[in-house]
Write a protein that holds these residues in place. Structure first.
Motif, PDB file in Angstrom:
ATOM      1  N   GLU A  21       0.796  -1.129   0.082  1.00 36.67           N
ATOM      2  CA  GLU A  21       0.015  -0.073  -0.083  1.00 36.67           C
ATOM      3  C   GLU A  21       1.035   1.264   0.045  1.00 36.67           C
ATOM      4  O   GLU A  21       1.516   1.382   1.031  1.00 36.67           O
ATOM      5  CB  GLU A  21      -0.996  -0.027   1.226  1.00 36.67           C
ATOM      6  CG  GLU A  21      -1.583  -1.253   1.463  1.00 36.67           C
ATOM      7  CD  GLU A  21      -2.738  -1.200   0.082  1.00 36.67           C
ATOM      8  OE1 GLU A  21      -3.351  -0.514  -0.075  1.00 36.67           O
ATOM      9  OE2 GLU A  21      -2.740  -2.388  -0.325  1.00 36.67           O
ATOM     10  N   GLU A  22       0.613   2.180  -0.972  1.00 33.49           N
ATOM     11  CA  GLU A  22       1.506   3.367  -0.996  1.00 33.49           C
ATOM     12  C   GLU A  22       0.645   4.245  -0.171  1.00 33.49           C
ATOM     13  O   GLU A  22       1.514   5.155   0.783  1.00 33.49           O
ATOM     14  CB  GLU A  22       1.235   3.944  -2.463  1.00 33.49           C
ATOM     15  CG  GLU A  22       2.097   3.435  -3.531  1.00 33.49           C
ATOM     16  CD  GLU A  22       3.573   3.323  -3.220  1.00 33.49           C
ATOM     17  OE1 GLU A  22       4.135   4.549  -2.557  1.00 33.49           O
ATOM     18  OE2 GLU A  22       4.309   2.156  -3.407  1.00 33.49           O
TER      19      GLU A  22
ATOM     20  N   ARG B  98       1.178   7.631   4.139  1.00 30.54           N
ATOM     21  CA  ARG B  98       1.945   7.116   3.349  1.00 30.54           C
ATOM     22  C   ARG B  98       2.710   5.791   4.062  1.00 30.54           C
ATOM     23  O   ARG B  98       3.006   5.990   5.407  1.00 30.54           O
ATOM     24  CB  ARG B  98       2.856   7.729   2.702  1.00 30.54           C
ATOM     25  CG  ARG B  98       2.309   9.242   1.885  1.00 30.54           C
ATOM     26  CD  ARG B  98       2.951   9.986   1.020  1.00 30.54           C
ATOM     27  NE  ARG B  98       2.192  11.045   0.459  1.00 30.54           N
ATOM     28  CZ  ARG B  98       1.693  11.352  -0.474  1.00 30.54           C
ATOM     29  NH1 ARG B  98       1.557  10.120  -1.157  1.00 30.54           N
ATOM     30  NH2 ARG B  98       1.054  12.356  -0.874  1.00 30.54           N
ATOM     31  N   LYS B  99       3.199   5.005   3.370  1.00 34.57           N
ATOM     32  CA  LYS B  99       3.768   3.779   3.870  1.00 34.57           C
ATOM     33  C   LYS B  99       5.119   4.146   4.547  1.00 34.57           C
ATOM     34  O   LYS B  99       5.389   3.533   5.316  1.00 34.57           O
ATOM     35  CB  LYS B  99       4.085   2.819   2.956  1.00 34.57           C
ATOM     36  CG  LYS B  99       5.085   3.129   1.571  1.00 34.57           C
ATOM     37  CD  LYS B  99       5.534   1.984   0.651  1.00 34.57           C
ATOM     38  CE  LYS B  99       6.257   2.570  -0.470  1.00 34.57           C
ATOM     39  NZ  LYS B  99       6.392   1.374  -1.587  1.00 34.57           N
TER      40      LYS B  99
END
Length: 264
Positions: free
Chosen positions: A121-122, A194-195
């Protein structure tokens, strides 16, 4: 995007009135607040959930394992009430991962514990699972995406009823105001990350303490102000307030029931 929901806390301020249930399983109407929050995200197309479990995880697992769609969907009984036809499916297109993240873990460690479910996942969403809102979520996501920041959270007026006092010399009261009439805003517990957030969290750290301070120093944390409806459920009084809204048919967070959350 996947949605991480923090469901493992003890909920001590609500425990005496909850019958021992974990806070996310305390009802608004006939459904737990957790269900209301998941319905909110699903309305905007985010139907992959990761539940960070801890205290009384079995109550949350059993709710979904024995889920009764009839409580929140229209249905028809036929053939001498032996056949049931649901007018609409409730959660059949949801994906729910139940993750044991520890009985006494803080939010930062619960988030670390589910990193393995977010490797591809971004960006992802997260929520404390103890408050509801009619926030136009796509607008917040768009603002965050354009910002290029690593983290974002909703900034809201407190829903609690208390007064803010200003003192001057010798403890003389200079001013006293109802909190919602002031400019005070708080963290509403609704996040986008964000990751890269995982680079900022070390073992044992609470999410909004050390990791957020690192983000702030690097100008990587966005506060998204929302001045319309938001309400938490930390106390029995707040649970009553939400139930009163629900029973009056004035539940702004039920965006799935109509055009209550228009994107502007």
């Amino acid at each position: 995007m996947k949605v991480v929901l923090f469901c493992g806390g003890l909920g001590t301020r609500l425990r005496d009135s909850s019958g021992g249930l974990p806070k996310p399983m305390v009802n608004i109407g006939s459904r737990p607040i957790l269900w209301h929050i998941m319905k909110y995200y699903a309305h905007f197309g985010h139907k992959e959930f990761i539940l960070c479990l801890g205290y009384k995880a079995d109550a949350i697992k059993n709710f979904f394992l024995n889920y009764d769609q009839c409580l929140s969907s229209d249905f028809t009984l036929s053939n001498g009430d032996k056949r049931m036809h649901l007018k609409e499916s409730d959660i059949s297109d949801w994906s729910i991962t139940f993750a044991d993240t520890g009985l006494k873990s803080n939010i930062g460690q619960r988030l670390k514990a589910v990193e393995k479910y977010l490797v591809n996942e971004e960006m992802f969403l997260a929520n404390y699972a103890d408050g509801v809102t009619d926030l136009p979520l796509p607008t917040m996501i768009d603002s965050f995406t354009k910002s290029g920041k690593i983290g974002c959270f909703i900034c809201v007026k407190p829903s609690q009823s208390f007064h803010v006092v200003t003192l001057e010399n010798e403890d003389v009261v200079k001013n006293i105001q109802y909190v919602r009439d002031t400019d005070i805003i708080i963290n509403g517990g609704c996040y986008i990350f964000r990751k890269e957030i995982y680079r900022y969290i070390k073992d044992g750290e609470e999410l909004v303490v050390e990791p957020f301070q690192r983000l702030i120093r690097e100008n990587q944390l966005l506060g998204y102000r929302y001045d319309k409806f938001w309400h938490c459920m930390d106390t029995f009084k707040e649970q009553q307030e939400l139930n009163d809204m629900y029973e009056r048919g004035n539940a702004p967070w039920e965006v799935w029931k109509g055009d209550r959350c228009l994107i502007s």
